[in-house]
Design a protein around this motif. Structure first.
Motif, PDB file in Angstrom:
ATOM      1  N   LEU A   1      -2.743 -17.737 -50.268  1.00  0.00           N
ATOM      2  CA  LEU A   1      -3.608 -18.907 -50.316  1.00  0.00           C
ATOM      3  C   LEU A   1      -3.475 -20.003 -49.085  1.00  0.00           C
ATOM      4  O   LEU A   1      -4.334 -20.665 -48.813  1.00  0.00           O
ATOM      5  N   TYR A   2      -2.229 -20.049 -48.579  1.00  0.00           N
ATOM      6  CA  TYR A   2      -2.394 -20.696 -47.374  1.00  0.00           C
ATOM      7  C   TYR A   2      -3.247 -20.249 -46.283  1.00  0.00           C
ATOM      8  O   TYR A   2      -3.911 -21.195 -45.536  1.00  0.00           O
ATOM      9  N   HIS A   3      -3.168 -18.966 -45.945  1.00  0.00           N
ATOM     10  CA  HIS A   3      -4.106 -18.577 -44.888  1.00  0.00           C
ATOM     11  C   HIS A   3      -5.699 -18.799 -45.122  1.00  0.00           C
ATOM     12  O   HIS A   3      -6.473 -18.978 -44.310  1.00  0.00           O
ATOM     13  N   ALA A   4      -5.869 -18.527 -46.503  1.00  0.00           N
ATOM     14  CA  ALA A   4      -7.265 -18.829 -46.745  1.00  0.00           C
ATOM     15  C   ALA A   4      -7.501 -20.312 -46.971  1.00  0.00           C
ATOM     16  O   ALA A   4      -9.016 -20.603 -46.407  1.00  0.00           O
ATOM     17  N   LEU A   5      -6.757 -21.280 -47.000  1.00  0.00           N
ATOM     18  CA  LEU A   5      -6.995 -22.538 -46.963  1.00  0.00           C
ATOM     19  C   LEU A   5      -7.356 -22.753 -45.309  1.00  0.00           C
ATOM     20  O   LEU A   5      -8.072 -23.629 -45.003  1.00  0.00           O
TER      21      LEU A   5
ATOM     22  N   ASP B   1     -11.731 -21.213 -46.595  1.00  0.00           N
ATOM     23  CA  ASP B   1     -11.934 -20.401 -47.683  1.00  0.00           C
ATOM     24  C   ASP B   1     -11.788 -21.317 -49.197  1.00  0.00           C
ATOM     25  O   ASP B   1     -12.257 -20.893 -50.288  1.00  0.00           O
ATOM     26  N   LEU B   2     -10.815 -22.212 -48.868  1.00  0.00           N
ATOM     27  CA  LEU B   2     -10.328 -22.887 -49.970  1.00  0.00           C
ATOM     28  C   LEU B   2     -10.497 -24.447 -49.622  1.00  0.00           C
ATOM     29  O   LEU B   2     -10.079 -24.532 -48.336  1.00  0.00           O
ATOM     30  N   ASP B   3     -10.651 -25.269 -50.505  1.00  0.00           N
ATOM     31  CA  ASP B   3     -10.472 -26.800 -49.931  1.00  0.00           C
ATOM     32  C   ASP B   3      -9.096 -27.271 -50.167  1.00  0.00           C
ATOM     33  O   ASP B   3      -8.625 -28.079 -49.454  1.00  0.00           O
ATOM     34  N   VAL B   4      -8.411 -26.677 -51.376  1.00  0.00           N
ATOM     35  CA  VAL B   4      -6.960 -27.041 -51.712  1.00  0.00           C
ATOM     36  C   VAL B   4      -6.391 -25.921 -52.149  1.00  0.00           C
ATOM     37  O   VAL B   4      -6.966 -24.892 -52.842  1.00  0.00           O
ATOM     38  N   ALA B   5      -4.999 -26.097 -52.159  1.00  0.00           N
ATOM     39  CA  ALA B   5      -4.092 -24.979 -52.782  1.00  0.00           C
ATOM     40  C   ALA B   5      -2.751 -25.407 -53.176  1.00  0.00           C
ATOM     41  O   ALA B   5      -2.179 -26.367 -52.673  1.00  0.00           O
TER      42      ALA B   5
ATOM     43  N   GLU C   1     -17.872 -35.237 -56.682  1.00  0.00           N
ATOM     44  CA  GLU C   1     -18.704 -34.163 -57.452  1.00  0.00           C
ATOM     45  C   GLU C   1     -19.058 -33.063 -56.791  1.00  0.00           C
ATOM     46  O   GLU C   1     -18.670 -32.747 -55.451  1.00  0.00           O
ATOM     47  N   GLY C   2     -19.616 -32.111 -57.298  1.00  0.00           N
ATOM     48  CA  GLY C   2     -19.665 -30.624 -56.506  1.00  0.00           C
ATOM     49  C   GLY C   2     -18.556 -29.636 -56.856  1.00  0.00           C
ATOM     50  O   GLY C   2     -17.762 -29.984 -57.482  1.00  0.00           O
ATOM     51  N   GLN C   3     -18.661 -28.577 -56.392  1.00  0.00           N
ATOM     52  CA  GLN C   3     -17.709 -27.564 -56.376  1.00  0.00           C
ATOM     53  C   GLN C   3     -16.472 -27.737 -55.674  1.00  0.00           C
ATOM     54  O   GLN C   3     -16.501 -28.283 -54.389  1.00  0.00           O
ATOM     55  N   LEU C   4     -15.113 -27.744 -56.257  1.00  0.00           N
ATOM     56  CA  LEU C   4     -13.913 -27.772 -55.544  1.00  0.00           C
ATOM     57  C   LEU C   4     -13.186 -26.359 -55.609  1.00  0.00           C
ATOM     58  O   LEU C   4     -12.990 -25.727 -56.746  1.00  0.00           O
ATOM     59  N   ARG C   5     -12.985 -25.757 -54.624  1.00  0.00           N
ATOM     60  CA  ARG C   5     -12.310 -24.617 -54.415  1.00  0.00           C
ATOM     61  C   ARG C   5     -10.854 -24.561 -54.274  1.00  0.00           C
ATOM     62  O   ARG C   5     -10.461 -25.033 -53.243  1.00  0.00           O
ATOM     63  N   LEU C   6     -10.261 -24.064 -55.515  1.00  0.00           N
ATOM     64  CA  LEU C   6      -8.933 -24.336 -55.687  1.00  0.00           C
ATOM     65  C   LEU C   6      -8.196 -22.904 -55.554  1.00  0.00           C
ATOM     66  O   LEU C   6      -8.637 -22.067 -55.929  1.00  0.00           O
ATOM     67  N   GLY C   7      -6.838 -22.966 -55.030  1.00  0.00           N
ATOM     68  CA  GLY C   7      -6.314 -21.904 -54.837  1.00  0.00           C
ATOM     69  C   GLY C   7      -4.784 -22.233 -55.631  1.00  0.00           C
ATOM     70  O   GLY C   7      -4.210 -23.417 -55.634  1.00  0.00           O
ATOM     71  N   ALA C   8      -4.051 -21.260 -56.439  1.00  0.00           N
ATOM     72  CA  ALA C   8      -2.934 -21.639 -57.118  1.00  0.00           C
ATOM     73  C   ALA C   8      -2.106 -20.407 -57.307  1.00  0.00           C
ATOM     74  O   ALA C   8      -2.673 -19.376 -57.581  1.00  0.00           O
ATOM     75  N   THR C   9      -0.823 -20.480 -57.330  1.00  0.00           N
ATOM     76  CA  THR C   9       0.114 -19.328 -57.600  1.00  0.00           C
ATOM     77  C   THR C   9       0.289 -19.196 -58.950  1.00  0.00           C
ATOM     78  O   THR C   9      -0.480 -19.979 -59.782  1.00  0.00           O
TER      79      THR C   9
END
Length: 288
Positions: free
Chosen positions: A130-134, A138-142, A88-96
């Motif tokens: 997104l990879y560099h943010a991960l 700054d991201l949990d998954v990308a 639960e809680g916030q999941l920080r996702l990145g996506a192309t």
């Protein structure tokens, strides 16, 4: 101090607009303005400066901005920590862009059914960014194109889609002789700054195709639209649906071509690891 008010200040600072910040936070502009006034009263300083339709942080606002972001993020993490392993809680996702429409909706739908207490913050971007943010945390998954280099041990990878290269050409074009086709048509190139574009570039060099370059861009749907307008030909990964509607293009598989692999990369540690691993389980069930 209500962290929602801090979040409102952060959003206003990032958007530079009260109206846009209110839209993103799903509140009225009047409610947002009241939150800012309350926060400024609590801190004893003006945090934003209004100039016409734009809003900018004051010197005092800039001074607290990074700390405010950290405080809001830490507060969100408390839900995940308190859950003691329950996702639960916030999941920080990145996506192309292509995975945002073609893959991510199905993953979030499946995960939401299993774990309704997970909240989502989705960040669009290129695979490189997104990879560099991960890696920076700054991201949990990308959801991105697999890099050509070895991934560090601090992250994991699961493949979701393998996309062979295809040739896009105007309807009726004779694609039996690639060298002749390339000599007769201008080429619309997939941006070589992108990992997928580098795969295309490698194929062109391996096949020694005579490229007459016309455009170079990183939006695959825009490349397909350019071919539809008769502006040239292109080589792209055969990305998943949805494709732009009404395209009048030929899509021809290429012999001996490389593939673009799209999948999920994730951090193996962090407060939201339970939610991350729940998403990875959904990804593994979906498979390539």
């Amino acid at each position: 101090m209500d962290t929602r008010f801090l979040e409102s200040f952060i959003m206003v600072a990032e958007c530079g607009s009260m109206a846009e910040a209110a839209r993103r936070l799903n509140v009225t502009s009047a409610a947002l303005a009241q939150r800012l006034r309350t926060l400024e009263a609590d801190l004893g300083h003006a945090l934003v400066l209004r100039a016409g339709r734009t809003v900018q942080p004051t010197e005092e606002g800039l001074a607290i901005l990074d700390s405010a972001r950290a405080l809001v993020q830490n507060t969100r993490d408390l839900r995940a920590i308190a859950a003691k392993g329950v996702p639960e809680g916030q999941l920080r996702l990145g996506a192309t862009a292509t995975s945002m429409t073609g893959i991510l909706p199905g993953l979030i739908t499946a995960l939401s059914h299993q774990h309704p207490r997970i909240e989502y913050h989705v960040r669009p971007g290129s695979s490189v960014d997104l990879y560099h943010a991960l890696i920076a945390g700054d991201l949990d998954v990308a959801l991105l194109v697999k890099p050509t280099f070895a991934l560090p041990k601090s992250v994991g990878w699961v493949s979701l889609r393998v996309e062979p290269l295809v040739l896009l050409s105007p309807e009726g074009a004779d694609c039996s002789d690639l060298h002749r086709l390339f000599s007769e048509h201008r080429f619309i190139r997939y941006d070589r700054n992108q990992w997928g574009g580098q795969i295309v570039d490698r194929y062109l060099r391996q096949q020694a195709l005579p490229v007459v370059q016309f455009l170079e861009l990183d939006a695959l749907d825009a490349i397909a639209a350019m071919v539809d307008q008769g502006l040239g030909i292109a080589i792209v990964p055969d990305w998943g649906r949805p494709w732009p509607e009404g395209l009048r293009v030929q899509k021809t598989p290429l012999p001996a071509g490389d593939v673009r692999e799209t999948g999920m990369v994730w951090r193996k540690s962090g407060a939201r690891l339970a939610a991350v691993m729940a998403l990875i389980e959904v990804c593994e069930q979906a498979g390539p």
